[in-house]
Design a protein around this motif. Structure first.
Motif, short mmCIF file in Angstrom:
data_model
loop_
_atom_site.label_atom_id
_atom_site.label_comp_id
_atom_site.label_asym_id
_atom_site.label_seq_id
_atom_site.Cartn_x
_atom_site.Cartn_y
_atom_site.Cartn_z
N ARG A 1 3.96 5.01 2.82
CA ARG A 1 4.47 4.23 1.89
C ARG A 1 5.39 3.16 2.90
N ASP A 2 5.84 2.29 2.54
CA ASP A 2 6.16 0.99 3.37
C ASP A 2 5.91 0.33 4.72
N SER B 1 1.57 -1.04 -0.01
CA SER B 1 -0.14 0.21 -0.06
C SER B 1 0.73 1.25 -0.17
N ALA B 2 0.84 1.78 -0.79
CA ALA B 2 0.87 3.55 -0.97
C ALA B 2 0.03 5.02 -1.51
N THR C 1 0.51 10.35 4.59
CA THR C 1 2.06 9.66 3.16
C THR C 1 1.66 8.44 3.95
#
Length: 125
Positions: A46-47, A24-25, A44
Motif C-alpha cells: 500500500r502507498d 496498487s494495494a 502487504t
C-alpha cells in the motif's frame, strides 16, 4: 553468493518504492514448501510500500511452491512467469498483484532494459 527467499524477504525494508504503482494495494502470501513443512511470508502492499511479516492469514493472492523455486526467483535466475508455466509455482487470487510484485524481485544478471539497448543502438543479444 546466492540469496535465499527468506533472506531476500527479510531484507525488504518498508521504504517507499517508486517502481511500484501508486494505486496498487493488497496482500500476498508466499507458501514456501521445504522438506515436509511450509513457511508462510505475508506481504502487504500500500502507498508504494511493502511490509513483510510471517503469517498464514488469508491474502488477496497466495503463491505456493518449493523453496528451490522461490530461491531462484529471489536470485533473479528465473522469471516469475517461467516458474508459473512450468508449474513450479501455483497461485490463487488476484493476479494483478503478481504483475505489481514482480517489480520487486531482481531480474537475470545478463538482462538489459530495452530503453537502454535502444539508446546505445547496439541491438546485441
Amino acid at each position: 553468493m546466492a540469496t535465499s527467499v527468506a533472506e531476500f524477504l527479510q531484507g525488504l525494508s518498508p521504504r517507499r518504492r517508486p517502481e511500484l504503482p501508486e494505486t496498487s494495494a493488497g496482500t500476498v502470501r508466499f507458501d514456501v514448501r521445504d522438506e515436509g513443512h511450509t513457511e508462510h511470508w505475508y506481504l502487504t502492499l500500500r502507498d508504494q510500500r511493502l511490509d513483510v511479516t510471517r503469517s498464514s492469514a488469508d491474502a488477496d493472492l497466495v503463491i505456493r511452491g518449493d523453496r528451490e523455486a522461490f530461491d531462484r526467483l529471489a536470485n533473479g535466475r528465473t522469471h516469475t512467469f517461467a516458474l508459473l508455466i512450468r508449474n513450479d509455482l501455483t497461485l490463487r487470487g488476484d493476479v494483478r498483484l503478481l504483475m505489481t510484485l514482480r517489480r520487486v524481485f531482481p531480474g537475470p544478471a545478463e538482462a538489459r532494459h530495452p530503453r537502454e539497448v535502444a539508446r546505445r543502438g547496439d541491438g546485441r543479444r
